[in-house]
Scaffold this active site. Structure first.
Site, PDB file in Angstrom:
ATOM      1  N   GLU A  73       7.348  -3.315  -6.136  1.00  0.00           N
ATOM      2  CA  GLU A  73       7.464  -4.253  -5.012  1.00  0.00           C
ATOM      3  C   GLU A  73       6.650  -5.496  -5.375  1.00  0.00           C
ATOM      4  O   GLU A  73       7.126  -6.618  -5.231  1.00  0.00           O
ATOM      5  CB  GLU A  73       6.938  -3.600  -3.716  1.00  0.00           C
ATOM      6  CG  GLU A  73       6.999  -4.505  -2.486  1.00  0.00           C
ATOM      7  CD  GLU A  73       6.277  -3.900  -1.262  1.00  0.00           C
ATOM      8  OE1 GLU A  73       5.459  -2.968  -1.443  1.00  0.00           O
ATOM      9  OE2 GLU A  73       6.512  -4.386  -0.141  1.00  0.00           O
ATOM     10  N   ASP A 122       9.027  -1.668   7.488  1.00  0.00           N
ATOM     11  CA  ASP A 122       8.160  -1.863   8.672  1.00  0.00           C
ATOM     12  C   ASP A 122       8.852  -2.870   9.595  1.00  0.00           C
ATOM     13  O   ASP A 122       8.368  -4.005   9.766  1.00  0.00           O
ATOM     14  CB  ASP A 122       6.804  -2.442   8.239  1.00  0.00           C
ATOM     15  CG  ASP A 122       6.177  -1.674   7.082  1.00  0.00           C
ATOM     16  OD1 ASP A 122       5.607  -0.608   7.320  1.00  0.00           O
ATOM     17  OD2 ASP A 122       6.287  -2.149   5.929  1.00  0.00           O
TER      18      ASP A 122
HETATM   19  N1  ADE Z   1       2.681   0.273   3.738  1.00  0.00           N
HETATM   20  C1  ADE Z   1       3.444  -0.190   4.720  1.00  0.00           C
HETATM   21  N2  ADE Z   1       4.364  -1.053   4.241  1.00  0.00           N
HETATM   22  C2  ADE Z   1       4.164  -1.123   2.909  1.00  0.00           C
HETATM   23  C3  ADE Z   1       4.798  -1.826   1.858  1.00  0.00           C
HETATM   24  N3  ADE Z   1       5.824  -2.646   2.068  1.00  0.00           N
HETATM   25  N4  ADE Z   1       4.310  -1.667   0.615  1.00  0.00           N
HETATM   26  C4  ADE Z   1       3.266  -0.848   0.391  1.00  0.00           C
HETATM   27  N5  ADE Z   1       2.659  -0.165   1.348  1.00  0.00           N
HETATM   28  C5  ADE Z   1       3.095  -0.298   2.593  1.00  0.00           C
HETATM   29 ZN    ZN Z   2       7.084   0.929   2.085  1.00  0.00          ZN
END
Ligand code: ADE
Ligand code: ZN
Length: 328
Positions: free
Chosen positions: A193, A272
């Protein structure tokens, strides 16, 4: 798009908390959380790292199994309203009982009870994946893995790692992942990511997950993309999350379609959603608008997700019927 049946494999339980829900809890408990909200009622953060600290501040008002039961209901109502028929949620015993097994059992029982009720009322099925938090460090991950191993079964089906991917190395967490694997839990790890293709390689080499959370920065290294395709590693892509947090500058620049074309198993989730002002519906609409994804592509992506789900075969069969085909 809203009514299309959907499978979501990557959703953080606290990260799915509507801001109004967190504001209400803060008021009930007399906690001042005014700094984490925007004027129009959303969550306020500057970047990913600030997002993680706002997330933890919001989570601080979730203080009891009953709070998590209420959260579970709120999250599942929102998911069901967006056509989600099956969801896997990330739960952290760090936040649910501070890593104490007896407390974790109580939190989990409350979450499961709320999920069972929502399944009866709303027709959505939930399963849980315990995550350790990478920036809390490997020592902290050990009791978290023990909590997961202690409650592994037909509902608590996986173990993973979330948090700041730029902290520590996957191999630091070997003990925790071995403990979880020995208990029969299936493995997914957040990587690629923020940490680039190398981070995906490190996670694969050290922890041998069958799914990668995000993984989209693998696109920087086409040999790695080929490895993902050949090994059938499933990516839990969260394109709306990535675009909102600035991993990619636009929907057009997101690699999900290129990865799919190169044979990688991609799935779609929201990570999220209220933090990013997105939903499964809005992500599907953006995928259709940007890449021309039609019902056939969405059906393929949801079949991939069902195959990669960590639940048992009987549950998969039931969900396959809701997808309107024989995806098992
Ligand atoms: N915890 C909540 N959202 C996250 C994300 N996008 N990347 C890493 N940890 C997380
Ligand atoms: Zn995540």
């Amino acid at each position: 798009m809203r009514d299309l049946p959907k499978i979501e494999l990557h959703l953080h339980h606290e990260g799915a908390a509507p801001p109004s829900f967190i504001r209400g809890l803060a008021k009930e408990k007399g906690v001042d959380l005014s700094g984490i909200f925007t004027e129009d009622g959303g969550y306020a953060y500057r970047d990913f790292w600030h997002f993680l600290s706002v997330y933890e501040a919001a989570t601080s008002v979730l203080q009891s199994p009953e709070d998590y039961a209420r959260l579970t209901r709120a999250v599942l109502e929102e998911s069901a309203a967006n056509g989600v028929v099956y969801s896997e949620t990330f739960l952290s015993p760090d936040f649910c009982g501070g890593g104490d097994i007896a407390a974790w059992r109580e939190y989990l029982a409350a979450i499961r009870e709320a999920a069972d009720e929502a399944e009866r009322d709303l027709g959505i099925t939930l399963r849980g994946i315990v995550t350790c938090i990478r920036h809390f460090g490997p020592e902290r991950a050990r009791p978290i893995a023990e909590c997961a191993a202690d409650t592994a079964g037909d509902w608590l089906v996986g173990f993973g790692m979330a948090g700041d991917e730029l902290k520590g190395k996957p191999s630091d967490f070997l003990w925790a992942f071995q403990c979880a694997r020995e208990a029969g839990l299936r493995i997914t790890v957040h990587a690629g990511e923020w940490g680039g293709a190398a981070s995906v390689r490190d996670a694969l080499d050290a922890l041998h997950p069958e799914r990668i959370g995000h993984g989209v920065q693998a696109i920087e290294d086409l040999a790695l993309v080929d490895r993902l395709a050949e090994d059938g590693i499933v990516l839990e892509c969260c394109p709306g999350s990535n675009v909102t947090l600035g991993v990619f500058e636009s929907w057009r620049a997101h690699p999900i379609e290129t990865l799919r074309e190169r044979g990688v198993k991609v799935t779609v989730s929201t990570d999220d959603p209220p933090f990013f002002g997105i939903s499964m519906t809005s992500d599907y609409e953006n995928l259709a608008r940007t890449f021309g994804w039609d019902e056939e592509v969405f059906a393929e992506v949801n079949r991939t997700a069902l195959d990669a789900a960590f639940c048992d075969a009987a549950t998969k069969e039931k969900i396959a019927k809701k997808l309107g085909d024989s995806a098992t």
